[in-house]
Design a protein around this motif. Structure first.
Motif, short mmCIF file in Angstrom:
data_model
loop_
_atom_site.label_atom_id
_atom_site.label_comp_id
_atom_site.label_asym_id
_atom_site.label_seq_id
_atom_site.Cartn_x
_atom_site.Cartn_y
_atom_site.Cartn_z
N PHE A 129 4.59 10.50 -15.34
CA PHE A 129 4.42 10.49 -13.89
C PHE A 129 3.15 9.74 -13.46
N VAL A 130 2.15 9.70 -14.34
CA VAL A 130 0.97 8.89 -14.05
C VAL A 130 1.34 7.41 -13.98
N PHE A 131 2.07 6.96 -15.00
CA PHE A 131 2.50 5.55 -15.01
C PHE A 131 3.43 5.26 -13.83
N LEU A 132 4.30 6.24 -13.52
CA LEU A 132 5.19 6.05 -12.38
C LEU A 132 4.39 5.95 -11.09
N SER A 133 3.35 6.73 -10.96
CA SER A 133 2.49 6.69 -9.77
C SER A 133 1.78 5.35 -9.66
N VAL A 185 2.81 2.49 -10.87
CA VAL A 185 3.83 1.51 -10.49
C VAL A 185 4.10 1.59 -8.99
N CYS A 186 4.22 2.81 -8.46
CA CYS A 186 4.46 2.98 -7.02
C CYS A 186 3.33 2.37 -6.20
N ILE A 187 2.09 2.62 -6.61
CA ILE A 187 0.94 2.08 -5.89
C ILE A 187 0.96 0.56 -5.90
N LEU A 188 1.22 -0.03 -7.07
CA LEU A 188 1.25 -1.49 -7.18
C LEU A 188 2.36 -2.09 -6.33
N VAL A 189 3.54 -1.49 -6.40
CA VAL A 189 4.69 -2.02 -5.66
C VAL A 189 4.45 -1.90 -4.15
N ILE A 190 3.96 -0.75 -3.71
CA ILE A 190 3.79 -0.52 -2.27
C ILE A 190 2.69 -1.41 -1.70
N LYS A 191 1.56 -1.54 -2.39
CA LYS A 191 0.41 -2.24 -1.84
C LYS A 191 0.44 -3.75 -2.09
N TYR A 192 1.10 -4.18 -3.18
CA TYR A 192 1.03 -5.61 -3.51
C TYR A 192 2.36 -6.34 -3.38
N PHE A 193 3.48 -5.64 -3.51
CA PHE A 193 4.78 -6.32 -3.43
C PHE A 193 5.49 -6.07 -2.10
N TRP A 194 5.30 -4.85 -1.55
CA TRP A 194 5.97 -4.54 -0.30
C TRP A 194 5.05 -4.66 0.91
N ALA A 195 3.79 -5.00 0.71
CA ALA A 195 2.82 -5.01 1.82
C ALA A 195 3.25 -5.94 2.95
N ASN A 196 3.75 -7.12 2.61
CA ASN A 196 4.12 -8.11 3.64
C ASN A 196 5.63 -8.29 3.73
N THR A 197 6.37 -7.30 3.22
CA THR A 197 7.83 -7.37 3.25
C THR A 197 8.36 -6.62 4.47
N PRO A 198 9.28 -7.23 5.22
CA PRO A 198 9.86 -6.52 6.38
C PRO A 198 10.53 -5.21 5.95
N GLU A 199 10.53 -4.25 6.85
CA GLU A 199 11.14 -2.96 6.53
C GLU A 199 12.63 -3.13 6.26
N ASP A 256 3.98 4.81 2.84
CA ASP A 256 2.67 5.46 2.95
C ASP A 256 2.67 6.84 2.29
N VAL A 257 3.77 7.58 2.47
CA VAL A 257 3.86 8.91 1.87
C VAL A 257 3.87 8.80 0.35
N LEU A 258 4.68 7.88 -0.18
CA LEU A 258 4.74 7.68 -1.63
C LEU A 258 3.39 7.25 -2.19
N PHE A 259 2.71 6.37 -1.43
CA PHE A 259 1.39 5.91 -1.86
C PHE A 259 0.41 7.08 -1.92
N ASP A 260 0.38 7.91 -0.88
CA ASP A 260 -0.54 9.05 -0.84
C ASP A 260 -0.22 10.05 -1.95
N LEU A 261 1.06 10.30 -2.17
CA LEU A 261 1.46 11.22 -3.24
C LEU A 261 1.03 10.69 -4.62
N SER A 262 1.18 9.38 -4.80
CA SER A 262 0.83 8.77 -6.07
C SER A 262 -0.68 8.86 -6.32
N VAL A 263 -1.46 8.55 -5.29
CA VAL A 263 -2.92 8.64 -5.42
C VAL A 263 -3.33 10.08 -5.67
N GLY A 264 -2.72 11.01 -4.94
CA GLY A 264 -3.05 12.42 -5.12
C GLY A 264 -2.70 12.92 -6.52
#
Length: 233
Positions: free
Chosen positions: A8-12, A14-28, A38-46
């Motif tokens: 789950f650490v590695f999964l978290s 991956v989630c952080i990298l995908v959300i902040k670097y791959f999906w940051a400028n991608t349309p919804e 944002d929720v997934l990012f916060d959960l991953s950081v937590g």
């Protein structure tokens, strides 16, 4: 469980990298997509923060404690193993038709070899200094059992928390059928009455189970990284 926590650490991460670097400028892709990210990012950081706390406060101290226990157990467990293996090898080397590796003794070969021993009238290689004679195999096996029991009691007295699996293995050895048969025979003076015979048939089956307990204990030590301090065990 710990492998799952690390996963789950590695999964978290991956989630952080995908959300902040791959999906940051991608349309919804769907409504509330940004909020979900944002929720997934916060959960991953937590989760990563909680895992770091767990690592420092629980995991690392447990590893240190386990290493301390392993170092304390290494000598008595190794000596215990030695007092189980030595008499088995003594009988095997003297009576077996074909010499084989200790860990490749089949049940039938083992039992047939033990059956050849006369516990009362056959003499072992163990010499009694005080009475100036070699011990019979009954006396010799009885002595080795007493040493095994002594080391088990020494381990029980270690002022550290012992693993339940280890305690169960030690209990199985101390309360084994082989120990019980030998103890019952000793009570009636069987090892010292040279007017009778006591063939290895009496202990053959139980001695083989005892041999399997040796293997089980050694496998436990290897799996849990407990050093084996005696060569050729």
């Amino acid at each position: 469980m710990r492998k799952l926590l690390v996963f789950f650490v590695f999964l978290s991460i991956v989630c952080i990298l995908v959300i902040k670097y791959f999906w940051a400028n991608t349309p919804e892709w769907w409504e509330y997509g940004e909020e979900t990210g944002d929720v997934l990012f916060d959960l991953s950081v937590g989760y990563i923060s909680a895992f770091i706390f767990y690592l420092i406060d629980i995991w690392i101290p447990e590893i240190k404690e386990k290493n301390k226990i392993n170092e304390r157990l290494a000598v008595p467990l190794s000596r215990l193993l030695n007092h189980i293996k030595t008499p088995i090898m003594s009988i095997h080397n003297k009576y077996a038709q074909e010499k084989k590796d200790f860990y490749n003794l089949s049940k039938d070969e083992f039992i047939e070899t033990i059956k050849k021993v006369d516990l009362i009238n056959d003499y072992s290689e163990s010499y009694f200094i005080d009475i100036k004679r070699y011990a019979t195999y009954g006396e010799y096996l009885d002595y080795e059992i007493s040493r095994v029991n002594e080391y088990i009691e020494e381990i029980y007295k270690v002022p550290l928390k012992l693993d339940l699996t280890l305690i169960e293995i030690l209990d199985d050895i101390k309360k084994s059928e082989y120990h019980q048969i030998m103890e019952s025979t000793k009570r009636i003076g069987g090892f010292y009455n040279h007017n009778i015979t006591m063939q290895g048939t009496v202990i053959a089956e139980s001695f083989y189970k005892y041999y399997l307990l040796f293997i089980k204990l050694k496998e436990y030590m290897l799996k849990n990284k407990i050093p084996i301090t005696i060569k050729d065990l």
